[in-house]
Design a protein around this motif. Structure first.
Motif, PDB file in Angstrom:
ATOM      1  N   SER A  35      -2.876  -7.486  24.606  1.00 44.00           N
ATOM      2  CA  SER A  35      -3.340  -6.090  24.714  1.00 44.00           C
ATOM      3  C   SER A  35      -4.638  -5.923  24.379  1.00 44.00           C
ATOM      4  O   SER A  35      -5.051  -6.782  23.396  1.00 44.00           O
ATOM      5  CB  SER A  35      -2.520  -5.191  23.972  1.00 44.00           C
ATOM      6  N   ASP A  36      -5.438  -5.088  24.924  1.00 41.46           N
ATOM      7  CA  ASP A  36      -6.764  -4.505  24.426  1.00 41.46           C
ATOM      8  C   ASP A  36      -6.880  -3.996  23.133  1.00 41.46           C
ATOM      9  O   ASP A  36      -7.976  -4.135  22.112  1.00 41.46           O
ATOM     10  CB  ASP A  36      -7.495  -3.515  25.428  1.00 41.46           C
ATOM     11  N   SER A  37      -5.643  -3.298  22.498  1.00 40.93           N
ATOM     12  CA  SER A  37      -5.581  -2.582  21.400  1.00 40.93           C
ATOM     13  C   SER A  37      -4.151  -2.765  20.734  1.00 40.93           C
ATOM     14  O   SER A  37      -3.334  -3.027  21.711  1.00 40.93           O
ATOM     15  CB  SER A  37      -5.943  -1.183  21.432  1.00 40.93           C
ATOM     16  N   PRO A  38      -4.007  -2.837  19.580  1.00 46.70           N
ATOM     17  CA  PRO A  38      -2.640  -3.144  19.285  1.00 46.70           C
ATOM     18  C   PRO A  38      -1.477  -2.006  19.427  1.00 46.70           C
ATOM     19  O   PRO A  38      -2.135  -0.689  19.423  1.00 46.70           O
ATOM     20  CB  PRO A  38      -2.722  -3.279  17.764  1.00 46.70           C
ATOM     21  N   THR A  39      -0.579  -2.108  19.616  1.00 47.86           N
ATOM     22  CA  THR A  39       0.450  -1.302  19.987  1.00 47.86           C
ATOM     23  C   THR A  39       1.054  -1.208  18.568  1.00 47.86           C
ATOM     24  O   THR A  39       1.942  -1.851  18.018  1.00 47.86           O
ATOM     25  CB  THR A  39       1.702  -2.068  20.796  1.00 47.86           C
ATOM     26  N   MET A  40       0.933   0.139  18.049  1.00 45.72           N
ATOM     27  CA  MET A  40       1.256   0.444  16.550  1.00 45.72           C
ATOM     28  C   MET A  40       2.401   0.574  16.261  1.00 45.72           C
ATOM     29  O   MET A  40       3.110   0.086  15.179  1.00 45.72           O
ATOM     30  CB  MET A  40       0.557   1.678  16.069  1.00 45.72           C
ATOM     31  N   GLU A  41       3.634   0.766  17.451  1.00 43.63           N
ATOM     32  CA  GLU A  41       4.916   0.951  17.285  1.00 43.63           C
ATOM     33  C   GLU A  41       5.416  -0.563  17.021  1.00 43.63           C
ATOM     34  O   GLU A  41       6.665  -0.699  16.608  1.00 43.63           O
ATOM     35  CB  GLU A  41       5.718   1.581  18.213  1.00 43.63           C
ATOM     36  N   GLN A  42       4.717  -1.395  17.376  1.00 44.90           N
ATOM     37  CA  GLN A  42       5.206  -2.871  17.204  1.00 44.90           C
ATOM     38  C   GLN A  42       4.502  -3.730  16.371  1.00 44.90           C
ATOM     39  O   GLN A  42       4.251  -4.950  16.312  1.00 44.90           O
ATOM     40  CB  GLN A  42       5.004  -3.739  18.704  1.00 44.90           C
ATOM     41  N   LEU A  43       3.675  -2.797  15.236  1.00 41.88           N
ATOM     42  CA  LEU A  43       3.039  -3.489  13.947  1.00 41.88           C
ATOM     43  C   LEU A  43       4.127  -4.210  13.240  1.00 41.88           C
ATOM     44  O   LEU A  43       4.953  -3.593  12.330  1.00 41.88           O
ATOM     45  CB  LEU A  43       2.181  -2.412  13.354  1.00 41.88           C
ATOM     46  N   TYR A  44       4.274  -5.446  13.019  1.00 44.78           N
ATOM     47  CA  TYR A  44       5.306  -6.175  12.254  1.00 44.78           C
ATOM     48  C   TYR A  44       4.718  -6.325  10.879  1.00 44.78           C
ATOM     49  O   TYR A  44       5.311  -6.174   9.794  1.00 44.78           O
ATOM     50  CB  TYR A  44       5.611  -7.441  12.978  1.00 44.78           C
ATOM     51  N   THR A  45       3.466  -6.802  10.685  1.00 39.67           N
ATOM     52  CA  THR A  45       3.032  -7.012   9.397  1.00 39.67           C
ATOM     53  C   THR A  45       1.506  -6.632   9.365  1.00 39.67           C
ATOM     54  O   THR A  45       0.664  -6.560  10.197  1.00 39.67           O
ATOM     55  CB  THR A  45       2.961  -8.715   9.155  1.00 39.67           C
ATOM     56  N   LEU A  46       1.002  -6.436   8.165  1.00 43.21           N
ATOM     57  CA  LEU A  46      -0.165  -5.962   7.702  1.00 43.21           C
ATOM     58  C   LEU A  46      -0.748  -6.277   6.389  1.00 43.21           C
ATOM     59  O   LEU A  46       0.158  -6.250   5.610  1.00 43.21           O
ATOM     60  CB  LEU A  46      -0.409  -4.328   7.979  1.00 43.21           C
ATOM     61  N   GLY A  47      -1.851  -6.740   6.288  1.00 44.84           N
ATOM     62  CA  GLY A  47      -2.399  -7.114   4.886  1.00 44.84           C
ATOM     63  C   GLY A  47      -3.832  -6.875   4.613  1.00 44.84           C
ATOM     64  O   GLY A  47      -4.563  -7.213   5.596  1.00 44.84           O
ATOM     65  N   VAL A  48      -4.125  -6.365   3.581  1.00 46.75           N
ATOM     66  CA  VAL A  48      -5.882  -6.067   3.270  1.00 46.75           C
ATOM     67  C   VAL A  48      -6.323  -7.291   2.370  1.00 46.75           C
ATOM     68  O   VAL A  48      -5.698  -7.940   1.570  1.00 46.75           O
ATOM     69  CB  VAL A  48      -5.822  -4.809   2.601  1.00 46.75           C
ATOM     70  N   VAL A  49      -7.314  -7.608   2.815  1.00 45.50           N
ATOM     71  CA  VAL A  49      -8.217  -8.884   2.160  1.00 45.50           C
ATOM     72  C   VAL A  49      -8.542  -8.343   0.761  1.00 45.50           C
ATOM     73  O   VAL A  49      -9.109  -7.022   0.427  1.00 45.50           O
ATOM     74  CB  VAL A  49      -9.542  -9.111   3.064  1.00 45.50           C
ATOM     75  N   PRO A  50      -8.136  -9.172  -0.118  1.00 45.69           N
ATOM     76  CA  PRO A  50      -8.459  -8.491  -1.515  1.00 45.69           C
ATOM     77  C   PRO A  50      -9.966  -8.719  -1.750  1.00 45.69           C
ATOM     78  O   PRO A  50     -10.700  -9.466  -1.296  1.00 45.69           O
ATOM     79  CB  PRO A  50      -8.028  -9.595  -2.246  1.00 45.69           C
ATOM     80  N   THR A  51     -10.527  -7.575  -2.435  1.00 45.13           N
ATOM     81  CA  THR A  51     -11.957  -7.448  -2.808  1.00 45.13           C
ATOM     82  C   THR A  51     -12.267  -8.564  -3.946  1.00 45.13           C
ATOM     83  O   THR A  51     -11.469  -8.753  -5.018  1.00 45.13           O
ATOM     84  CB  THR A  51     -12.321  -6.027  -3.493  1.00 45.13           C
ATOM     85  N   THR A  52     -13.411  -9.002  -3.757  1.00 47.08           N
ATOM     86  CA  THR A  52     -13.860 -10.132  -4.955  1.00 47.08           C
ATOM     87  C   THR A  52     -14.591  -8.991  -5.882  1.00 47.08           C
ATOM     88  O   THR A  52     -15.569  -8.271  -5.492  1.00 47.08           O
ATOM     89  CB  THR A  52     -14.790 -11.177  -4.390  1.00 47.08           C
ATOM     90  N   PRO A  53     -14.381  -9.694  -7.265  1.00 53.02           N
ATOM     91  CA  PRO A  53     -15.167  -8.752  -8.419  1.00 53.02           C
ATOM     92  C   PRO A  53     -16.762  -8.903  -8.280  1.00 53.02           C
ATOM     93  O   PRO A  53     -17.242 -10.098  -7.607  1.00 53.02           O
ATOM     94  CB  PRO A  53     -14.697  -9.350  -9.638  1.00 53.02           C
TER      95      PRO A  53
ATOM     96  N   SER B 141     -13.822  -9.354   8.329  1.00 45.37           N
ATOM     97  CA  SER B 141     -12.439  -8.734   8.172  1.00 45.37           C
ATOM     98  C   SER B 141     -12.286  -8.086   6.945  1.00 45.37           C
ATOM     99  O   SER B 141     -12.514  -8.656   5.861  1.00 45.37           O
ATOM    100  CB  SER B 141     -11.269  -9.838   8.415  1.00 45.37           C
ATOM    101  N   GLN B 142     -11.674  -6.817   7.156  1.00 48.53           N
ATOM    102  CA  GLN B 142     -11.022  -6.149   5.863  1.00 48.53           C
ATOM    103  C   GLN B 142      -9.785  -6.176   5.596  1.00 48.53           C
ATOM    104  O   GLN B 142      -9.120  -6.056   4.640  1.00 48.53           O
ATOM    105  CB  GLN B 142     -11.573  -5.038   5.822  1.00 48.53           C
ATOM    106  N   ALA B 143      -8.947  -6.463   6.771  1.00 51.37           N
ATOM    107  CA  ALA B 143      -7.369  -6.559   6.977  1.00 51.37           C
ATOM    108  C   ALA B 143      -7.073  -7.451   8.141  1.00 51.37           C
ATOM    109  O   ALA B 143      -7.996  -7.886   8.987  1.00 51.37           O
ATOM    110  CB  ALA B 143      -6.773  -5.166   6.843  1.00 51.37           C
ATOM    111  N   PHE B 144      -5.808  -7.948   8.036  1.00 51.57           N
ATOM    112  CA  PHE B 144      -5.073  -8.557   9.344  1.00 51.57           C
ATOM    113  C   PHE B 144      -3.767  -7.958   9.467  1.00 51.57           C
ATOM    114  O   PHE B 144      -3.177  -7.574   8.585  1.00 51.57           O
ATOM    115  CB  PHE B 144      -5.182 -10.046   8.920  1.00 51.57           C
ATOM    116  N   GLY B 145      -3.524  -7.956  10.969  1.00 48.72           N
ATOM    117  CA  GLY B 145      -2.201  -7.520  11.334  1.00 48.72           C
ATOM    118  C   GLY B 145      -1.770  -8.311  12.375  1.00 48.72           C
ATOM    119  O   GLY B 145      -2.486  -8.904  13.275  1.00 48.72           O
TER     120      GLY B 145
END
Length: 262
Positions: free
Chosen positions: A244-262, A231-235
């Protein structure tokens, strides 16, 4: 399920009155655990019966007027029939004997009935203590999991018109598990569920991690979810029951990107 129609059907009054079969009592009990509205309605019915019990002297009862009071509280056709105590859970059983079997107030309660009240109350307390122990153990396990030094914390911020929503993912790559803290999400409306997504960003590819069907009834709002994806992000989106088979973008409540490790 139409909760309001179920409540208006009269089955909860029969449950309190001890007029249902053991199977029907079990079904009502399970629905009480899933739907707070149903539990609240049962408590209100029992409270009404208790209030009526307290207002009537067992030594001088006008049974005709008392039957009218019972009818006003929607308690259906109570008869002097001893209920099946095994099919009851919680303090509803003790309330039933004290309030539900009000026609027995014209007679002296037998010692056996009084002992049954005490035994039922004792059983309820034992259940409550066991539940508390189990909840404490589960909470301790969750805290140990999310405090692991190898956990990756991913904040999920609110999106668009849902900016006030938030969540947090704790990702343990060692066992392919995430722990979703979804305290910042509202209860899912009737007919809807929260669905969690693992995302890769280039190209943008969503993979469903499943729906949270018990979100509204879960107290701590922390959910362990299997995730073997890179995973590079979670929503999190709000979807129809079943997901649903694919996310309903109009109902996207939260989103976050996985931090990259140095």
């Amino acid at each position: 399920m139409d909760i309001n129609a179920y409540i208006e059907s009269g089955i909860l009054e029969l449950y309190v009155a001890g007029k249902l079969s053991e199977k029907e009592n079990q079904e009502v009990y399970e629905l009480m655990q899933k739907h707070p509205q149903i539990l609240q309605e049962v408590l209100e019915i029992e409270a009404a019966v208790v209030k009526l019990t307290a207002s009537v002297s067992p030594h001088a009862i006008d049974f005709d007027s008392f039957r009218d009071k019972i009818d006003d509280t929607k308690v259906v056709d109570l008869q002097p029939k001893k209920p099946n105590w095994i099919s009851y859970t919680g303090w509803a059983a003790s309330i039933l004997l004290a309030g539900g079997l009000l026609w027995t107030l014209g007679k002296k309660n037998t010692l056996e009935e009084q002992l049954q009240i005490v035994e039922t109350q004792k059983q309820y307390l034992e259940i409550q203590i066991e539940d508390a122990r189990e909840n404490l153990a589960n909470t301790k396990n969750l805290l140990e999991s999310i405090r692991d030094k190898n956990i990756i914390a991913v904040p999920l911020g609110g999106q668009g018109e849902f900016a006030s929503s938030y969540a947090k993912v704790y990702w343990n790559k060692a066992d392919n598990t995430i722990y979703l803290d979804a305290e910042g999400l509202p209860n899912a409306p009737e007919g809807k569920v929260w669905q969690v997504w693992s995302l890769t960003l280039n190209p943008l590819t969503p993979t469903s991690l499943g729906t949270i069907d018990n979100f509204n009834t879960d107290d701590n709002k922390i959910f362990p979810i299997a995730n073997a994806n890179e995973s590079q992000a979670f929503g999190i989106t709000l979807e129809p029951e079943g997901g649903s088979d694919s996310p309903t973008m109009e109902q996207l409540y939260t989103l976050g990107v996985v931090p990259t490790t140095p």
